[in-house]
Design an enzyme around this catalytic site. Structure first.
Site, PDB file in Angstrom:
ATOM      1  N   LYS A   1      34.797 -17.112 -81.387  1.00  0.00           N
ATOM      2  CA  LYS A   1      35.543 -18.650 -81.359  1.00  0.00           C
ATOM      3  C   LYS A   1      36.985 -18.185 -80.799  1.00  0.00           C
ATOM      4  O   LYS A   1      37.933 -18.007 -81.687  1.00  0.00           O
ATOM      5  CB  LYS A   1      35.715 -18.873 -82.900  1.00  0.00           C
ATOM      6  CG  LYS A   1      35.861 -20.275 -83.103  1.00  0.00           C
ATOM      7  CD  LYS A   1      35.567 -20.872 -84.346  1.00  0.00           C
ATOM      8  CE  LYS A   1      36.258 -22.260 -84.750  1.00  0.00           C
ATOM      9  NZ  LYS A   1      35.725 -23.426 -83.767  1.00  0.00           N
TER      10      LYS A   1
ATOM     11  N   ARG B   1      47.075  -4.632 -72.608  1.00  0.00           N
ATOM     12  CA  ARG B   1      48.160  -3.577 -72.981  1.00  0.00           C
ATOM     13  C   ARG B   1      49.520  -3.855 -72.666  1.00  0.00           C
ATOM     14  O   ARG B   1      50.469  -3.328 -73.039  1.00  0.00           O
ATOM     15  CB  ARG B   1      47.818  -2.005 -72.103  1.00  0.00           C
ATOM     16  CG  ARG B   1      46.590  -1.548 -72.603  1.00  0.00           C
ATOM     17  CD  ARG B   1      46.125  -0.397 -72.114  1.00  0.00           C
ATOM     18  NE  ARG B   1      45.913  -0.671 -70.401  1.00  0.00           N
ATOM     19  CZ  ARG B   1      45.295   0.252 -69.733  1.00  0.00           C
ATOM     20  NH1 ARG B   1      45.091   1.361 -70.010  1.00  0.00           N
ATOM     21  NH2 ARG B   1      44.732  -0.459 -68.499  1.00  0.00           N
TER      22      ARG B   1
ATOM     23  N   ARG C   1      34.473 -14.484 -90.149  1.00  0.00           N
ATOM     24  CA  ARG C   1      34.292 -14.660 -88.672  1.00  0.00           C
ATOM     25  C   ARG C   1      35.467 -14.540 -87.913  1.00  0.00           C
ATOM     26  O   ARG C   1      35.176 -14.048 -86.555  1.00  0.00           O
ATOM     27  CB  ARG C   1      33.801 -16.180 -88.767  1.00  0.00           C
ATOM     28  CG  ARG C   1      33.358 -16.495 -87.218  1.00  0.00           C
ATOM     29  CD  ARG C   1      32.412 -17.915 -87.217  1.00  0.00           C
ATOM     30  NE  ARG C   1      33.522 -19.028 -87.477  1.00  0.00           N
ATOM     31  CZ  ARG C   1      33.121 -20.393 -87.627  1.00  0.00           C
ATOM     32  NH1 ARG C   1      31.827 -20.749 -87.362  1.00  0.00           N
ATOM     33  NH2 ARG C   1      34.213 -21.377 -87.886  1.00  0.00           N
TER      34      ARG C   1
HETATM   35  N1  PXG Z   1      29.960 -25.129 -82.403  1.00  0.00           N
HETATM   36  C1  PXG Z   1      31.243 -24.956 -82.021  1.00  0.00           C
HETATM   37  C2  PXG Z   1      31.445 -24.755 -80.462  1.00  0.00           C
HETATM   38  C3  PXG Z   1      32.683 -25.319 -82.810  1.00  0.00           C
HETATM   39  O1  PXG Z   1      33.589 -25.264 -82.001  1.00  0.00           O
HETATM   40  C4  PXG Z   1      31.126 -25.475 -84.703  1.00  0.00           C
HETATM   41  C5  PXG Z   1      30.102 -25.538 -83.818  1.00  0.00           C
HETATM   42  C6  PXG Z   1      30.971 -25.848 -86.171  1.00  0.00           C
HETATM   43  O2  PXG Z   1      31.302 -24.713 -86.999  1.00  0.00           O
HETATM   44  P1  PXG Z   1      31.943 -24.678 -88.386  1.00  0.00           P
HETATM   45  O3  PXG Z   1      32.092 -23.259 -88.897  1.00  0.00           O
HETATM   46  O4  PXG Z   1      33.197 -25.600 -88.220  1.00  0.00           O
HETATM   47  O5  PXG Z   1      30.900 -25.132 -89.322  1.00  0.00           O
HETATM   48  C7  PXG Z   1      32.274 -25.425 -84.122  1.00  0.00           C
HETATM   49  C8  PXG Z   1      33.553 -25.657 -84.917  1.00  0.00           C
HETATM   50  C9  PXG Z   1      38.524 -29.303 -83.787  1.00  0.00           C
HETATM   51  C10 PXG Z   1      37.549 -28.517 -84.708  1.00  0.00           C
HETATM   52  O6  PXG Z   1      39.619 -29.205 -84.014  1.00  0.00           O
HETATM   53  C11 PXG Z   1      36.524 -27.708 -84.152  1.00  0.00           C
HETATM   54  C12 PXG Z   1      35.587 -26.888 -84.797  1.00  0.00           C
HETATM   55  C13 PXG Z   1      35.882 -27.030 -86.235  1.00  0.00           C
HETATM   56  C14 PXG Z   1      36.698 -27.574 -86.800  1.00  0.00           C
HETATM   57  C15 PXG Z   1      37.990 -28.473 -86.057  1.00  0.00           C
HETATM   58  O7  PXG Z   1      37.972 -29.933 -82.885  1.00  0.00           O
HETATM   59  N2  PXG Z   1      34.585 -26.400 -84.331  1.00  0.00           N
END
Ligand code: PXG
Length: 289
Positions: A150, A103, A50
């Site tokens: 992300k 750049r 990802r």
């Molecule tokens: N939606 C958003 C907007 C995220 O940022 C998820 C869904 C869940 O995705 P995953 O791949 O983790 O199942 C996320 C993930 C933090 C923190 O420090 C945020 C995330 C993951 C881990 C830690 O707040 N966001």
């Protein structure tokens, strides 16, 4: 705690990057939030895949092989002697002059790996479920800043988080500009109705935990649909829960003042929580400390 920056380890107090880094100046970069459980890094390949997709869209070149990056993630866990950790992997555009133009960053992209102890929501919320609200801040339009990317620019989610915490809630649902449910500020959302699990298909991050839960549900012969739905369907669902690396799986029992079913975590949710826990303790890339 030691922090990895571009191949070297620094004490937390001395772990610093340049103020000319475009990650700092413009949010120009990408990140992953990963976890390890009991000496196993959960879904490491999926997180790196990802991240590579985010970097491809941003046109940032990873200055090492993916294999080396995975090794460096594990090395950081070992240096910090962590068997159960939260891992924040950051790739920034790197240092450049002022000005948006990438750049202007003539050197390599910067890599930072921070590892820390895990912080979950309070245990009470996993047992009794969480109450959440919908916030006014609408999710970024996919052709403005795609939620699948992300990126280091999380302001859309931060604004939503502020609106939730301002009125005493831990999490918030964000709608897209057509009024459909997308996800929460750091978690994906699922609902259950008549034995069918549904989760939004567009305008949300393709969560790794979301995908794991989809596969776990299918293994348990629960039908899963990825489709658009509105708040009305959540109000009238039998069960609702959120998924994310940080939160894992957390039941939702009230949305915008409406009780979801009887206001208690549902049986399917509890079954998935149990199955997910087992999976995180057995799957993953093994490492020794
Ligand atoms: N939606 C958003 C907007 C995220 O940022 C998820 C869904 C869940 O995705 P995953 O791949 O983790 O199942 C996320 C993930 C933090 C923190 O420090 C945020 C995330 C993951 C881990 C830690 O707040 N966001």
């Amino acid at each position: 705690m030691k922090v990895y920056i571009n191949g070297q380890f620094f004490l937390k107090e001395e772990a610093k990057i340049s103020v000319f880094d475009h990650g700092f100046l413009y949010g120009d970069g990408a990140f992953e939030g990963i976890r390890s459980y009991d000496g196993l890094v959960y879904k490491l390949d999926e997180h790196i895949d990802r991240l590579m997709e985010s970097l491809h869209t941003l046109m940032i070149r990873l200055p090492m092989t993916q294999d080396q990056l995975k090794k460096d993630v594990i090395k950081t866990l070992q240096v910090n002697k962590l068997t159960d950790a939260y891992i924040r992997l950051i790739v920034t555009r790197g240092e450049g002059d002022l000005g948006l133009d990438p750049r202007k960053c003539r050197g390599n992209a910067g890599i930072v790996i921070i590892t820390d102890k895990i912080t979950l929501y309070p245990a009470e919320l996993y047992e009794n479920g969480m109450e959440i609200i919908t916030v006014p801040t609408v999710k970024n339009h996919p052709e403005a800043l795609n939620p699948e990317l992300k990126s280091l620019n999380y302001l859309n989610n931060i604004l939503a988080k502020i609106e939730a915490t301002n009125v005493g809630y831990n999490e918030a649902i964000m709608l897209d500009s057509n009024g459909y449910v997308t996800e929460c500020t750091g978690d994906n959302i699922f609902i259950l109705k008549d034995g069918v699990l549904s989760t939004p298909v567009y305008g949300r991050l393709k969560g790794i935990t979301r995908q794991a839960v989809i596969e776990l549900a299918q293994k348990n012969r629960i039908e899963v649909q990825q489709r658009a739905f509105t708040r009305h369907e959540i109000f009238n669902a039998q069960e609702c829960f959120l998924t994310g690396t940080a939160a894992e799986i957390i039941p939702v029992v009230k949305l915008d003042g409406r009780l979801i079913n009887d206001g208690k975590p549902g049986a399917v949710t509890l079954k998935l929580i149990k199955g997910f826990k087992a999976m995180t303790r057995t799957d993953g890339v093994k490492y020794k400390i």
